[in-house]
Design a protein around this motif. Structure first.
Motif, PDB file in Angstrom:
ATOM      1  N   ASN A   1       0.840  -1.196   0.000  1.00 55.46           N
ATOM      2  CA  ASN A   1       0.000   0.000   0.000  1.00 55.46           C
ATOM      3  C   ASN A   1       0.874   1.245   0.000  1.00 55.46           C
ATOM      4  O   ASN A   1       1.816   1.350   0.783  1.00 55.46           O
ATOM      5  CB  ASN A   1      -0.918   0.017   1.222  1.00 55.46           C
ATOM      6  N   ILE A   2       0.570   2.176  -0.880  1.00 54.11           N
ATOM      7  CA  ILE A   2       1.256   3.462  -0.871  1.00 54.11           C
ATOM      8  C   ILE A   2       0.217   4.571  -0.749  1.00 54.11           C
ATOM      9  O   ILE A   2      -0.963   4.382  -1.079  1.00 54.11           O
ATOM     10  CB  ILE A   2       2.128   3.660  -2.126  1.00 54.11           C
ATOM     11  N   SER A   3       0.649   5.707  -0.267  1.00 47.96           N
ATOM     12  CA  SER A   3      -0.253   6.836  -0.035  1.00 47.96           C
ATOM     13  C   SER A   3       0.110   7.983  -0.958  1.00 47.96           C
ATOM     14  O   SER A   3       1.168   7.961  -1.612  1.00 47.96           O
ATOM     15  CB  SER A   3      -0.133   7.291   1.428  1.00 47.96           C
ATOM     16  N   PRO A   4      -0.738   9.017  -1.036  1.00 47.80           N
ATOM     17  CA  PRO A   4      -0.392  10.183  -1.858  1.00 47.80           C
ATOM     18  C   PRO A   4       0.937  10.812  -1.465  1.00 47.80           C
ATOM     19  O   PRO A   4       1.593  11.452  -2.303  1.00 47.80           O
ATOM     20  CB  PRO A   4      -1.567  11.136  -1.596  1.00 47.80           C
ATOM     21  N   ALA A   5       1.374  10.608  -0.210  1.00 50.27           N
ATOM     22  CA  ALA A   5       2.652  11.176   0.216  1.00 50.27           C
ATOM     23  C   ALA A   5       3.819  10.582  -0.562  1.00 50.27           C
ATOM     24  O   ALA A   5       4.836  11.251  -0.791  1.00 50.27           O
ATOM     25  CB  ALA A   5       2.853  10.936   1.711  1.00 50.27           C
ATOM     26  N   HIS A   6       3.688   9.324  -0.990  1.00 49.99           N
ATOM     27  CA  HIS A   6       4.745   8.692  -1.764  1.00 49.99           C
ATOM     28  C   HIS A   6       4.840   9.266  -3.179  1.00 49.99           C
ATOM     29  O   HIS A   6       5.834   9.043  -3.870  1.00 49.99           O
ATOM     30  CB  HIS A   6       4.514   7.180  -1.862  1.00 49.99           C
ATOM     31  N   LEU A   7       3.805   9.957  -3.603  1.00 50.55           N
ATOM     32  CA  LEU A   7       3.743  10.443  -4.981  1.00 50.55           C
ATOM     33  C   LEU A   7       4.191  11.894  -5.104  1.00 50.55           C
ATOM     34  O   LEU A   7       3.948  12.538  -6.117  1.00 50.55           O
ATOM     35  CB  LEU A   7       2.314  10.298  -5.520  1.00 50.55           C
ATOM     36  N   GLN A   8       4.852  12.399  -4.071  1.00 45.11           N
ATOM     37  CA  GLN A   8       5.277  13.788  -4.084  1.00 45.11           C
ATOM     38  C   GLN A   8       6.672  13.976  -4.669  1.00 45.11           C
ATOM     39  O   GLN A   8       7.086  15.099  -4.953  1.00 45.11           O
ATOM     40  CB  GLN A   8       5.245  14.354  -2.657  1.00 45.11           C
TER      41      GLN A   8
ATOM     42  N   GLU B   1      -0.525  -0.608  -4.429  1.00 47.03           N
ATOM     43  CA  GLU B   1      -1.950  -0.298  -4.284  1.00 47.03           C
ATOM     44  C   GLU B   1      -2.118   1.166  -3.909  1.00 47.03           C
ATOM     45  O   GLU B   1      -1.610   1.627  -2.883  1.00 47.03           O
ATOM     46  CB  GLU B   1      -2.596  -1.202  -3.230  1.00 47.03           C
ATOM     47  N   LEU B   2      -2.835   1.876  -4.756  1.00 48.35           N
ATOM     48  CA  LEU B   2      -3.134   3.291  -4.531  1.00 48.35           C
ATOM     49  C   LEU B   2      -4.560   3.421  -4.028  1.00 48.35           C
ATOM     50  O   LEU B   2      -5.479   2.899  -4.658  1.00 48.35           O
ATOM     51  CB  LEU B   2      -2.983   4.076  -5.840  1.00 48.35           C
ATOM     52  N   PRO B   3      -4.795   4.081  -2.902  1.00 51.05           N
ATOM     53  CA  PRO B   3      -6.161   4.212  -2.397  1.00 51.05           C
ATOM     54  C   PRO B   3      -7.018   5.042  -3.342  1.00 51.05           C
ATOM     55  O   PRO B   3      -6.572   6.059  -3.874  1.00 51.05           O
ATOM     56  CB  PRO B   3      -5.980   4.913  -1.044  1.00 51.05           C
TER      57      PRO B   3
END
Length: 223
Positions: free
Chosen positions: A19-26, A51-53
């Motif tokens: 699982n990754i969060s929007p923070a990883h996409l910065q 997995e992107l929420p």
């Protein structure tokens, strides 16, 4: 490390989902770090599913969108997690290079008890398959749900019907048992006794070869 161990021990790996969060996409450094781990352990990127929420994909920045696209270009598998838990705008399926969607357990629970709800699930999965997505459904708890989802083309099922969460050692044992009994029942797993028998056979073959060599050289003793 686990995937490397499976490969080294001649076990067929299964993809590990992270699982990754929007923070990883910065920042694109996230991609560089993941790629360095793949290189370090010499594993293919197909064995990692990110997995992107669903909630995190709504109203994301242009930079985050570019990172998602680069992850796909780098060979990582991407999945929309918790699909159906909120409004689930269908443009998510066309705006991002996603390979998988995971239907949220609440979506299955809400729709599995009525004819109209089952039709919603049926058409959603049909649409996803038409777009060439792999479809995962979580929260499966009954044989009836399994039968229905198999009939309508769901690819992967997840839930307590199959197993509760287990530690890695228990998973390895379960995975090997399933491979042996369900999918490849005729697959042969050698034992130490088999290896000993093979060694004896090799010794016997060399003995026979030596005997024939002595015979043709005229040194064979009379019995």
């Amino acid at each position: 490390k686990t995937i490397r161990r499976w490969i080294d021990n001649k076990m067929e790996p299964v993809p590990i989902t992270m699982n990754i969060s929007p923070a990883h996409l910065q920042s694109s450094k996230f991609i560089d770090y993941l790629s360095s781990l793949m290189d370090k352990y010499l594993i293919q990127k197909k064995w990692i599913v990110l997995e992107l929420p669903e909630r995190g994909l709504t109203n994301i920045s242009e930079q985050a969108g570019n990172i998602i696209r680069r992850l796909t270009e780098e060979g990582f598998q991407l999945c929309i997690d918790n699909f159906g838990s909120i409004s689930s705008p269908l443009n998510l399926l066309k705006d991002f290079p996603i390979q998988r969607i995971k239907l949220d357990r609440s979506f299955l629970a809400r729709n599995a008890t009525s004819g109209e709800g089952l039709e919603i699930i049926r058409y959603l999965i049909a649409m996803a398959k038409e777009l060439d997505f792999t479809v995962i459904t979580e929260g499966i708890e009954t044989a009836e749900q399994v039968k229905f989802l198999v009939e309508i083309g769901c690819d992967i099922g997840q839930g307590y019907y199959f197993s509760k969460p287990v530690d890695l050692r228990a998973f390895d044992k379960l995975n090997r048992t399933l491979v042996t009994t369900l999918y490849r029942p005729d697959e042969y797993y050698p034992t130490f006794a088999d290896y000993e028998r093979d060694i004896d056979l090799v010794v016997q073959m060399f003995s026979e070869a030596a005997r024939y060599e002595n015979f043709f050289s005229g040194n064979e003793e009379a019995n």
